[in-house]
Design an enzyme around this catalytic site. Structure first.
Site, short mmCIF file in Angstrom:
data_model
loop_
_atom_site.label_atom_id
_atom_site.label_comp_id
_atom_site.label_asym_id
_atom_site.label_seq_id
_atom_site.Cartn_x
_atom_site.Cartn_y
_atom_site.Cartn_z
N GLU A 60 -26.44 -39.37 -65.88
CA GLU A 60 -27.52 -38.42 -66.20
C GLU A 60 -28.72 -39.14 -66.81
O GLU A 60 -29.87 -38.73 -66.59
CB GLU A 60 -27.02 -37.28 -67.12
CG GLU A 60 -26.29 -37.68 -68.38
CD GLU A 60 -24.80 -37.94 -68.17
OE1 GLU A 60 -24.47 -38.76 -67.29
OE2 GLU A 60 -23.98 -37.38 -68.91
N CYS A 92 -25.15 -38.44 -74.29
CA CYS A 92 -26.07 -37.98 -73.23
C CYS A 92 -26.51 -36.53 -73.41
O CYS A 92 -27.63 -36.18 -73.02
CB CYS A 92 -25.40 -38.10 -71.87
SG CYS A 92 -25.11 -39.81 -71.43
N THR A 204 10.21 -60.81 -57.08
CA THR A 204 9.10 -60.93 -56.13
C THR A 204 8.34 -62.23 -56.39
O THR A 204 7.91 -62.92 -55.46
CB THR A 204 8.19 -59.68 -56.22
OG1 THR A 204 8.96 -58.56 -55.80
CG2 THR A 204 6.95 -59.80 -55.37
N GLY A 306 9.23 -55.42 -56.41
CA GLY A 306 10.02 -55.02 -55.25
C GLY A 306 10.79 -53.72 -55.49
O GLY A 306 10.43 -52.90 -56.34
#
Ligand SMILES: NC(=O)c1ccc[n+]([C@@H]2O[C@H](COP(=O)([O-])OP(=O)(O)OC[C@H]3O[C@@H](n4cnc5c(N)ncnc54)[C@H](OP(=O)(O)O)[C@@H]3O)[C@@H](O)[C@H]2O)c1
Length: 386
Positions: A60, A92, A204, A306
């Site tokens: 904004e 804001c 893994t 895995g």
């Protein structure tokens, strides 16, 4: 203008604001993606903005700067409530009121407890008319990780698996490169570039020695927080994932009391070793790990296997979304690891169910996606596009 025309115009501007928001994909975390458009008193677009990255101006503010004096008496279309607090940037909502905006149309309230309606209250107190809820479904969906991580105080978790037609993710010897095709792998790297952190199990690492980085085509991927679940510090000190990536160290999550000598070796190789209390089966407690990641502002965690790690997240109800690539290949070996390698299941009723399923072809593979937990956006009514 009649009501139908007015509704159509509102939706058109909000759709544009949503498209602007999407330009920040993968770069705004821990903040959400937000888009804004200011339409002046004559009904002409006067300013556009989106949140580009954490620390950059909010959408904004960008739109107000572009609109200048034309903001006075205009309407601000915004995909998320304006903030009411001092964060990395000033609040804001007061800036919107001071610029003379007379009406704000917002898609949804900000779930952040520091905002949560306060932004709207500031606007109303300053005499700005506020309408909330237009295309909320889409605004929440694009920021699902942000909404879930705030509600649950833990990262949103996506499980990603690449499997053969018969649900295997490697051969019995551990060969998994490559089950899926090039297009799926490129897609997966684009997706990695949108999350904050990526996690695998130590098996893994031992079998595949992955880098665990995001490598989208044609640009540099963002540095991810990489995590290896490794209860007893079995990660080799030469593992490719250990050297820090642009200053971000890989986290080796181990169980308290693990060998300090091994921990030192891994730290010397560049990793950060964290010792957590043991969870079920004496392995790394996932809840404690997610707490730690939430403290580091991780909104979205991608779990890439895995099978045993997937099973652990499913068992503890900590998986929100699943992403399964299915390749036209049959491994056909009962000893080959499965996409989810959990314990016994006695009835189909007990099997975790996937909802809100979508499927698409990616090259020669099928990508099936769905939700394990109720999607946060499903509670918002879907409004039709114009
Ligand atoms: N195709 C694909 O998408 C894909 C993706 C990844 C891997 N893979 C393949 O999958 C295979 C490895 O899978 P895997 O199931 O054998 O092993 P994994 O899931 O990679 O690792 C499992 C190990 O992680 C450690 N761990 C620590 N905390 C845990 C927790 N809370 N829950 C579960 N595990 C925890 C355990 O070892 P400790 O007890 O020592 O801690 C456990 O044995 C490899 O062959 C690899 O190539 C394929």
């Amino acid at each position: 203008m009649n009501t139908a025309d007015r509704n159509r115009r509102n939706r058109k501007w909000m759709q544009e604001a949503l498209s602007l928001a999407a330009l920040g994909a993968g770069r705004t975390s821990p903040n959400p993606m937000v888009g804004a458009i200011i339409v002046d008193a004559e009904g002409e677009p006067a300013g556009r903005g989106w949140h580009e990255r954490a620390g950059a101006p909010h959408a904004e503010v960008m739109a107000l700067r572009e609109a200048g004096e034309r903001a006075r008496g205009g309407t601000l279309y915004l995909t998320l409530e304006p903030c009411a607090h001092q964060g990395r940037t000033p609040p804001c909502a007061p800036a919107v009121a001071e610029a003379g905006i007379s009406r704000v149309v917002a898609a949804v309230e900000d779930p952040d407890p520091r905002v949560a309606g306060n932004g709207f209250e500031i606007l109303k107190a300053a005499g700005v008319s506020v309408e909330v809820g237009l295309l909320a479904h889409r605004a929440v969906r694009m920021n699902e990780a942000f909404f879930v991580s705030i509600r649950e105080s833990r990262p949103f978790v996506t499980l990603k698996m690449a499997m053969s037609l018969d649900g295997r993710i490697a051969t019995r010897g551990g060969q998994s490169r490559w089950i899926t095709g090039e297009a799926s792998r490129a897609w997966a790297h684009e997706f990695r570039d949108r999350v904050d952190a990526i996690l695998v199990g130590v098996e893994t690492v031992l079998k595949d020695d992955p880098l665990l980085t995001a490598r989208p085509e044609g640009r540099e991927g963002k540095p991810l927080i990489r995590i290896v679940l490794d209860s007893r510090l079995r990660t080799p000190k030469g593992a490719r994932t250990l050297p820090p990536d642009r200053g971000v160290a890989t986290i080796i999550a181990a169980v308290e009391g693990s060998d300090p000598e091994k921990a030192r070796e891994l730290t010397d190789a560049g990793a950060e070793v964290v010792m957590l209390g043991p969870g079920p089966n004496g392995r790394v407690a996932l809840g404690a790990l997610l707490n730690l990641l939430a403290g580091r502002e991780v909104r979205h965690l991608l779990v890439e296997g895995g099978g045993r790690v997937h099973a652990a997240f499913l068992d503890e109800g900590l998986a929100d979304r699943v992403m399964a690539f299915i390749a036209p290949m049959i491994i056909g070996d009962s000893q080959a690891p499965g996409a989810v390698s959990g314990g016994e299941l006695h009835s189909l009723e007990e099997a975790p169910k996937v909802s809100h399923v979508t499927h698409e072809l990616i090259g020669g593979d099928i990508l099936i996606q769905g939700y394990l937990n109720h999607p946060v956006w499903a509670d918002f009514e879907e409004s039709p596009d114009v």
